[in-house]
Design a protein around this motif. Structure first.
Motif, PDB file in Angstrom:
ATOM      1  N   ASP A   3       0.843  -1.194   0.000  1.00  0.00           N
ATOM      2  CA  ASP A   3       0.000   0.000   0.000  1.00  0.00           C
ATOM      3  C   ASP A   3       0.886   1.256   0.000  1.00  0.00           C
ATOM      4  OD1 ASP A   3       0.895   0.458   2.569  1.00  0.00           O
ATOM      5  OD2 ASP A   3      -0.968  -0.172   3.542  1.00  0.00           O
ATOM      6  N   LYS A   4       0.227   2.401   0.110  1.00  0.00           N
ATOM      7  CA  LYS A   4       0.962   3.661  -0.028  1.00  0.00           C
ATOM      8  C   LYS A   4       1.956   3.878   1.110  1.00  0.00           C
ATOM      9  CE  LYS A   4      -2.489   6.789   2.055  1.00  0.00           C
ATOM     10  NZ  LYS A   4      -3.021   5.807   2.996  1.00  0.00           N
ATOM     11  N   PHE A   8      -7.182   3.152  -2.214  1.00  0.00           N
ATOM     12  CA  PHE A   8      -6.084   4.019  -1.817  1.00  0.00           C
ATOM     13  C   PHE A   8      -5.581   4.737  -3.051  1.00  0.00           C
ATOM     14  CE2 PHE A   8      -5.923   0.939   1.655  1.00  0.00           C
ATOM     15  CZ  PHE A   8      -5.810   1.788   2.735  1.00  0.00           C
TER      16      PHE A   8
END
Ligand SMILES: *[C@@H]1O[C@H](CO)[C@@H](O)[C@H](O)[C@H]1NC(C)=O
Length: 329
Positions: A177-178, A213
């Protein structure tokens, strides 16, 4: 007594049979790693372990045969002064001759199919020996590609991202993820094989609108588990009418965006219709004015001007002007 004699005899026979084997010995690197499309060398060198130095220097190689497991033909063969080989193979030593103990095999352009066990047989005027060595092929995984579905995916659409990378041997893909945290439920990695035997790894991550996201990273790891490359994808945050795209994290906001998505075209179509109606009304009005004058003239004679004027006005609003006018007269 008899059995002891037999044992001695057996040992003697074994020793004499083995002596020629031990005089000539091929030393090979047990494991070789070759890069796809590059040269690979299978290192094997002849050692003369017994006899005096002069013997070793004068030793002549009569034949060298390189074979690969699973391949019928020998890949390289030196025999009776003739050197033959399959295309793409040669001795590693450019000017090899039958006194050269370095019988290493060179594979000019390594491919996945070259992976496997190779056997080297050497016949010299002082004996015979054989040995084998293994070639492992690797192809570095390239920077992955990320393909969004739909093409113009944004935070307000359901969709998926497909990550792909090609290499050898089998590695794995992982999504992050980020915040660079590994995705908890990693999608299953599909494996396809190219014509040349390379592996195409692909992993499809589904993304749900509202819970998306802004950034996703796909990393590719080789067979040893080392990261080879990575690629990030930014999901666009398209601002919708009224700037609601900014915080479309919960369903309430998504619904509002959905509402504006419906309202916008309705507004456009609606104003178009209104515009058309105004145009129509204007056209009819000028038509009516013209006819009204005409009618007025007619009715002036009859003296019933007021009523007709009202009829025309009413029919205009209901859109049945002409009929009323002509029916009247
Ligand atoms: C054998 O020959 C090749 C080519 O010249 C060389 O690179 C390699 O180091 C040699 N091997 C040994 C063990 O000397």
């Amino acid at each position: 007594m008899a059995s002891a004699g037999l044992l001695l005899l057996t040992l003697a026979v074994l020793n004499s049979a083995g002596s020629s084997q031990t005089f000539v010995k091929i030393h090979c690197k047990t494991q070789n790693i070759g890069q796809c499309d590059q040269e690979s060398r299978l290192d094997c060198v002849i050692h003369y372990s017994e006899g005096d130095v002069e013997d070793a220097e004068n030793a002549e190689i009569l034949a060298v045969i390189w074979r690969k497991e699973g391949v019928k033909e020998s890949v390289l063969k030196y025999e009776n002064g003739n050197l033959t080989s399959l295309p793409g193979y040669s001795f590693a030593e450019p000017s090899w001759n039958n006194k050269n103990v370095n019988v290493s095999l060179l594979i000019h352009k390594t491919a996945v199919k070259d992976e496997g066990v190779y056997t080297c047989d050497v016949f010299t005027d002082s004996g015979y020996n054989t040995n084998h060595t293994r070639l492992n092929v690797t192809a570095k995984y390239g920077v992955p590609t990320i393909q969004p579905q739909p093409q113009d995916i944004d935070l307000n659409t359901d969709g998926s991202l497909t990550c792909r990378s090609t290499g050898y041997p089998k590695g794995r893909l992982s999504w992050f993820d980020k915040d660079n945290k590994p995705w908890l439920e990693q999608p299953k990695v599909e494996v396809l094989t190219t014509e040349s035997g390379l592996f195409i790894l692909s992993s499809t991550l589904n993304i749900q609108r509202g819970s998306a996201f802004s950034q996703y990273t796909c990393k590719v790891f080789n067979a040893r588990g080392d990261k080879e490359a990575e690629k990030s994808f930014t999901v666009q945050d398209k601002p919708s009418i009224g700037g609601l795209g900014q915080d479309a994290k919960d369903t309430k906001d998504s619904n509002m965006i959905l509402a504006t998505k419906i309202v916008a075209p309705v507004l456009v179509v609606g104003s178009l219709i209104v515009g058309l109606l105004v145009l129509l009304l204007y056209k009819r009005r000028s038509q009516r004015d013209h006819q009204a004058v005409h009618t007025a003239e007619l009715h002036m004679e009859e003296g019933d001007d007021q009523e007709t004027e009202g009829d025309v006005q009413e029919s205009l609003t209901t859109g049945e002007t002409k009929i009323t006018l002509t029916d009247d007269h």
